[in-house]
Scaffold this active site. Structure first.
Site, PDB file in Angstrom:
ATOM      1  CG  ASN A 152      38.334  32.274  40.691  1.00 46.24           C
ATOM      2  OD1 ASN A 152      39.310  31.739  40.194  1.00 46.24           O
ATOM      3  ND2 ASN A 152      37.546  33.103  40.010  1.00 46.24           N
ATOM      4  N   GLY A 153      39.204  29.363  42.643  1.00 47.84           N
ATOM      5  CA  GLY A 153      39.839  28.091  42.325  1.00 47.84           C
ATOM      6  C   GLY A 153      40.015  27.870  40.836  1.00 47.84           C
ATOM      7  CG  MET A 155      37.130  24.486  40.141  1.00 45.43           C
ATOM      8  SD  MET A 155      36.154  23.633  41.388  1.00 45.43           S
ATOM      9  CE  MET A 155      35.650  22.186  40.492  1.00 45.43           C
ATOM     10  CB  VAL A 283      32.355  53.950  41.627  1.00 42.24           C
ATOM     11  CG1 VAL A 283      31.039  54.660  41.283  1.00 42.24           C
ATOM     12  CG2 VAL A 283      33.333  54.025  40.462  1.00 42.24           C
ATOM     13  CD  GLU A 392      34.087  23.511  43.629  1.00 42.86           C
ATOM     14  OE1 GLU A 392      34.918  23.618  44.545  1.00 42.86           O
ATOM     15  OE2 GLU A 392      33.614  24.466  43.015  1.00 42.86           O
ATOM     16  CG  HIS A 477      29.937  30.267  43.762  1.00 34.96           C
ATOM     17  ND1 HIS A 477      29.685  28.932  43.521  1.00 34.96           N
ATOM     18  CD2 HIS A 477      31.279  30.404  43.683  1.00 34.96           C
ATOM     19  CE1 HIS A 477      30.830  28.295  43.325  1.00 34.96           C
ATOM     20  NE2 HIS A 477      31.819  29.159  43.442  1.00 34.96           N
ATOM     21  CG  ASN A 515      32.371  25.757  40.166  1.00 31.63           C
ATOM     22  OD1 ASN A 515      31.924  24.692  39.756  1.00 31.63           O
ATOM     23  ND2 ASN A 515      33.077  25.833  41.254  1.00 31.63           N
ATOM     24  CG  PHE A 517      34.902  32.050  36.498  1.00 30.98           C
ATOM     25  CD1 PHE A 517      35.324  31.762  35.205  1.00 30.98           C
ATOM     26  CD2 PHE A 517      35.629  31.515  37.563  1.00 30.98           C
ATOM     27  CE1 PHE A 517      36.410  30.938  34.969  1.00 30.98           C
ATOM     28  CE2 PHE A 517      36.728  30.693  37.330  1.00 30.98           C
ATOM     29  CZ  PHE A 517      37.110  30.402  36.023  1.00 30.98           C
TER      30      PHE A 517
HETATM   31  P1  FAE Z   1      34.022  40.233  40.514  1.00 31.17           P
HETATM   32  O1  FAE Z   1      34.942  39.265  39.883  1.00 31.17           O
HETATM   33  O2  FAE Z   1      33.728  40.099  41.960  1.00 31.17           O
HETATM   34  O3  FAE Z   1      34.631  41.691  40.243  1.00 31.17           O
HETATM   35  C1  FAE Z   1      34.082  42.863  40.793  1.00 31.17           C
HETATM   36  C2  FAE Z   1      35.208  43.871  41.014  1.00 31.17           C
HETATM   37  O4  FAE Z   1      34.642  45.148  41.321  1.00 31.17           O
HETATM   38  C3  FAE Z   1      36.119  43.514  42.191  1.00 31.17           C
HETATM   39  O5  FAE Z   1      37.468  43.561  41.749  1.00 31.17           O
HETATM   40  C4  FAE Z   1      35.818  44.606  43.219  1.00 31.17           C
HETATM   41  O6  FAE Z   1      36.938  44.938  44.022  1.00 31.17           O
HETATM   42  C5  FAE Z   1      35.380  45.761  42.359  1.00 31.17           C
HETATM   43  N1  FAE Z   1      34.485  46.720  43.028  1.00 31.17           N
HETATM   44  C6  FAE Z   1      33.419  46.450  43.816  1.00 31.17           C
HETATM   45  N2  FAE Z   1      32.798  47.603  44.208  1.00 31.17           N
HETATM   46  C7  FAE Z   1      33.494  48.612  43.606  1.00 31.17           C
HETATM   47  C8  FAE Z   1      33.337  50.029  43.616  1.00 31.17           C
HETATM   48  N3  FAE Z   1      32.321  50.623  44.266  1.00 31.17           N
HETATM   49  N4  FAE Z   1      34.236  50.784  42.941  1.00 31.17           N
HETATM   50  C9  FAE Z   1      35.261  50.194  42.273  1.00 31.17           C
HETATM   51  N5  FAE Z   1      35.445  48.841  42.227  1.00 31.17           N
HETATM   52  C10 FAE Z   1      34.568  48.065  42.883  1.00 31.17           C
HETATM   53  O7  FAE Z   1      32.625  40.268  39.774  1.00 31.17           O
HETATM   54  N6  FAE Z   1      33.793  30.817  40.451  1.00 31.17           N
HETATM   55  C11 FAE Z   1      33.998  29.845  39.535  1.00 31.17           C
HETATM   56  O8  FAE Z   1      33.350  29.842  38.481  1.00 31.17           O
HETATM   57  N7  FAE Z   1      34.933  28.857  39.763  1.00 31.17           N
HETATM   58  C12 FAE Z   1      35.655  28.798  40.911  1.00 31.17           C
HETATM   59  O9  FAE Z   1      36.507  27.909  41.074  1.00 31.17           O
HETATM   60  C13 FAE Z   1      35.423  29.798  41.912  1.00 31.17           C
HETATM   61  N8  FAE Z   1      36.070  29.747  43.102  1.00 31.17           N
HETATM   62  C14 FAE Z   1      35.917  30.804  43.983  1.00 31.17           C
HETATM   63  C15 FAE Z   1      36.673  30.822  45.156  1.00 31.17           C
HETATM   64  C16 FAE Z   1      36.598  31.919  46.015  1.00 31.17           C
HETATM   65  C17 FAE Z   1      37.388  31.926  47.291  1.00 31.17           C
HETATM   66  C18 FAE Z   1      35.767  33.022  45.691  1.00 31.17           C
HETATM   67  C19 FAE Z   1      35.689  34.242  46.581  1.00 31.17           C
HETATM   68  C20 FAE Z   1      35.015  33.003  44.528  1.00 31.17           C
HETATM   69  C21 FAE Z   1      35.066  31.902  43.674  1.00 31.17           C
HETATM   70  N9  FAE Z   1      34.333  31.862  42.499  1.00 31.17           N
HETATM   71  C22 FAE Z   1      34.502  30.836  41.601  1.00 31.17           C
HETATM   72  C23 FAE Z   1      33.360  32.924  42.166  1.00 31.17           C
HETATM   73  C24 FAE Z   1      33.859  33.902  41.080  1.00 31.17           C
HETATM   74  O10 FAE Z   1      35.149  34.370  41.407  1.00 31.17           O
HETATM   75  C25 FAE Z   1      32.848  35.053  40.968  1.00 31.17           C
HETATM   76  O11 FAE Z   1      31.606  34.503  40.592  1.00 31.17           O
HETATM   77  C26 FAE Z   1      33.266  36.091  39.936  1.00 31.17           C
HETATM   78  O12 FAE Z   1      34.517  36.665  40.261  1.00 31.17           O
HETATM   79  C27 FAE Z   1      32.229  37.197  39.811  1.00 31.17           C
HETATM   80  O13 FAE Z   1      32.547  37.982  38.675  1.00 31.17           O
HETATM   81  P2  FAE Z   1      31.990  39.449  38.524  1.00 31.17           P
HETATM   82  O14 FAE Z   1      32.491  39.991  37.247  1.00 31.17           O
HETATM   83  O15 FAE Z   1      30.521  39.449  38.770  1.00 31.17           O
END
Ligand code: FAE
Length: 536
Positions: A152-153, A155, A283, A392, A477, A515, A517
């Protein structure tokens, strides 16, 4: 500085309890989270955390600090080993096998340039960015130890307090703003660009053009905090350290300046000695075992995505932290297929895209945005109250002058989708429809129609296809699917199953107004504190 920015300064970050300096004092700051021996079939663990993103990392750290042994299961790679080029992560401009999760062709969010498609063939590999396709939307997610923090960025935005009631209606805002948002910001290492440096550096010319245009149309312009190490970025610009943000690194990982979870929460969690991580483990099932524990089935993967072993372990408590999509898919499948039939009917509901929509504007030739653009955004245009949009000012780090201003808008889109089990395909579907983005487009237009009229400019039509203005096919998001106080109680306990918890973006009903996170992290801090105090 606007209310959307946090009061933490970059110096405040350095003093913060969760800072890199804090981690450095423990001797762990420079090394990414290194995986110990993977979990063994037949193991019995006190707490099993599914996923290593924000929610999972908070849960692991706080449980370990409370004396509980934790095993984290992560389907993606550890991202601790350099490739043959000496780098762990590949560059946005040269995507290779490391870029995408199990694809043979890239699927760049911004997939056209000057009307030409830019996607290219790549070897299939357990790469870092998953472009997961559902019927009406592509959902981008990070894969690997650190989850979304890898891609992610950075932010790091705290919602305005007056908007919080719509974000999490069942949560006490006083507690969040007095305790859990500050705790999350400290733990994440949030800081803000030095405004004087911002005004002078070539790499934010694109953002200064964005500011000028916003202000000439009378929109509030705000600096947005980030977890990037701002001192490091200033050194990148001075040419004294290896470039990362200034070399276009972002979507497929940052090799240097970004403080991903591997450098913050996960480093501290591992330093407790109570947290182990199994990367390349996915899982597939959770069901009740005898004595109040749970049987967890886990596939071990190789880097082609093939299953090399299936393991069965027992856990006293299971924390679903697989992200909004990952957690929702698991819970919907487990309810429908009889593993957890007692989950309530709210499971799978309330999913939203945080109103994401992208667009570009074509500037005049006398308004260049710069060939050198920092890949880390640091500012936005706030028209939430009047028009339902927070935009943004985003980089286009192509390395050449594009005369384009590019924006990712977060909007108050009211549409919510639902995950459901498809017995015929054996998969979980999401019923989002592309047309549901129209409210987001309308809200973003409250900003950019006005700026275009004032500046005498037009929208770019060459970034998302041939003559296509809006990037309305995706979200970065994903939020919801196991909503707080509906699918779970008000602290993430899944109804019907003591010892099962949701602790990630699935809890948030579809929109955070900014955003997401920081809110995911702060909510996880709130919930785990209560769970440790009352359940353990
Ligand atoms: P997340 O961080 O997605 O973590 C879930 C983890 O669980 C991942 O590592 C998966 O690989 C793993 N997983 C999934 N299924 C399974 C399974 N069955 N068994 C084992 N492992 C598994 O969840 N947000 C901001 O606030 N600021 C930003 O600047 C921003 N920029 C972004 C840019 C991009 C390109 C992207 C894709 C997202 C961005 N986001 C940003 C969103 C933010 O990264 C996202 O909301 C959070 O990462 C979500 O957090 P969680 O803990 O819900």
């Amino acid at each position: 500085m606007s209310e959307t920015t946090t009061p933490l300064s970059r110096r405040g970050f350095i003093a913060g309890s969760g800072s890199l300096l804090g981690a450095a004092a423990l001797g762990v700051h420079a090394s990414p989270a290194r995986a110990a021996a993977p979990i063994a079939s037949g193991a019995h663990v006190a707490a099993l955390v599914i996923g290593t993103g924000y929610g999972g990392s908070v849960a692991a750290l706080r449980l370990a600090q409370a004396g509980v042994d934790v095993h984290m299961i992560e389907m993606g790679l550890a991202w601790d080993t350099p490739g043959s080029d000496g780098k762990i992560f590949c560059n946005t401009r040269e995507p290779d096998y490391r870029s995408y999760w199990l694809r043979t062709r890239t699927k760049a969010p911004l997939n056209y340039f000057l009307g030409f498609p830019i996607d290219r063939d790549i070897p299939r590999h357990t790469g870092i960015l998953d472009a997961e396709e559902f019927g009406g939307i592509t959902v981008y997610q990070g894969r690997g130890v650190g989850g979304g923090s890898l891609v992610n960025g950075g932010m790091a935005v705290t919602p305005k307090r007056e908007n919080f009631g719509a974000v999490l209606p069942s949560v006490n805002p006083d507690e969040m703003y007095a305790t859990y948002y500050p705790r999350a910001n400290a733990g994440l290492g949030v800081g803000t660009v030095d405004p004087a440096w911002f005004d002078s550096t070539a790499c934010y010319q694109y953002a200064r053009v964005g500011r000028k245009h916003a202000q000439r149309s009378a929109f509030p312009f705000v600096f947005v905090p980030d977890v990037y190490d701002w001192d490091y970025m200033e050194q990148e610009a001075a040419g004294t350290v290896t470039k990362s943000a200034l070399a276009g690194e972002i979507l497929y990982g940052n090799n240097h300046g970004k403080k991903s979870l591997q450098k913050t929460y996960l480093a501290r969690a591992r330093a407790t000695g109570r947290v182990s991580i199994s990367p390349l483990h996915q899982v597939t099932s959770v069901r009740p075992a005898s004595g109040g524990a749970y049987t967890v089935v886990i596939d071990q993967l190789d880097t082609t995505g093939a299953v090399t072993a299936t393991k069965t372990v027992t856990a006293d408590r299971v924390f679903f932290a697989a992200g909004s999509v990952g957690t929702s898919k698991l819970l919907v499948k487990l309810k429908a297929t009889g593993a957890l039939p007692g989950l309530n009917g709210e499971v799978g509901k309330g999913w939203g895209d945080n109103g994401n929509v992208m667009c570009g504007r074509a500037n005049h030739l006398w308004d260049p945005t710069g060939a050198l653009q920092s890949s880390i955004p640091c500012c936005g245009i706030d028209n939430w109250a009047a028009g339902g949009a927070f935009a943004e000012v985003a980089p286009l780090p192509t390395g050449i002058e594009t005369f384009a201003s590019f924006y990712l808008s977060i909007t108050r889109n009211p549409n919510r989708a639902r995950f459901s089990w498809n017995a015929a395909t054996g998969k979980v579907d999401l019923n989002w429809q592309t047309a549901w983005k129209q409210p987001s487009i309308d809200m973003a237009k409250t900003i950019f129609d006005k700026i275009n009229a004032k500046e005498g400019t037009i929208y770019r039509t060459d970034l998302f296809g041939v003559y296509k203005i809006w990037g309305d096919h995706l979200t970065y998001h994903p939020l919801g699917g196991a909503v707080l106080n509906k699918a779970t109680d008000n602290y993430g306990r899944l109804s019907g199953y003591p010892g099962l918890y949701v602790i990630d973006g699935a809890l948030i009903p579809g929109n955070t107004t900014v955003n997401p996170f920081v809110t995911i992290t702060a909510l996880a801090e709130r919930n785990i504190e209560r769970i440790i105090a009352t359940d353990l």
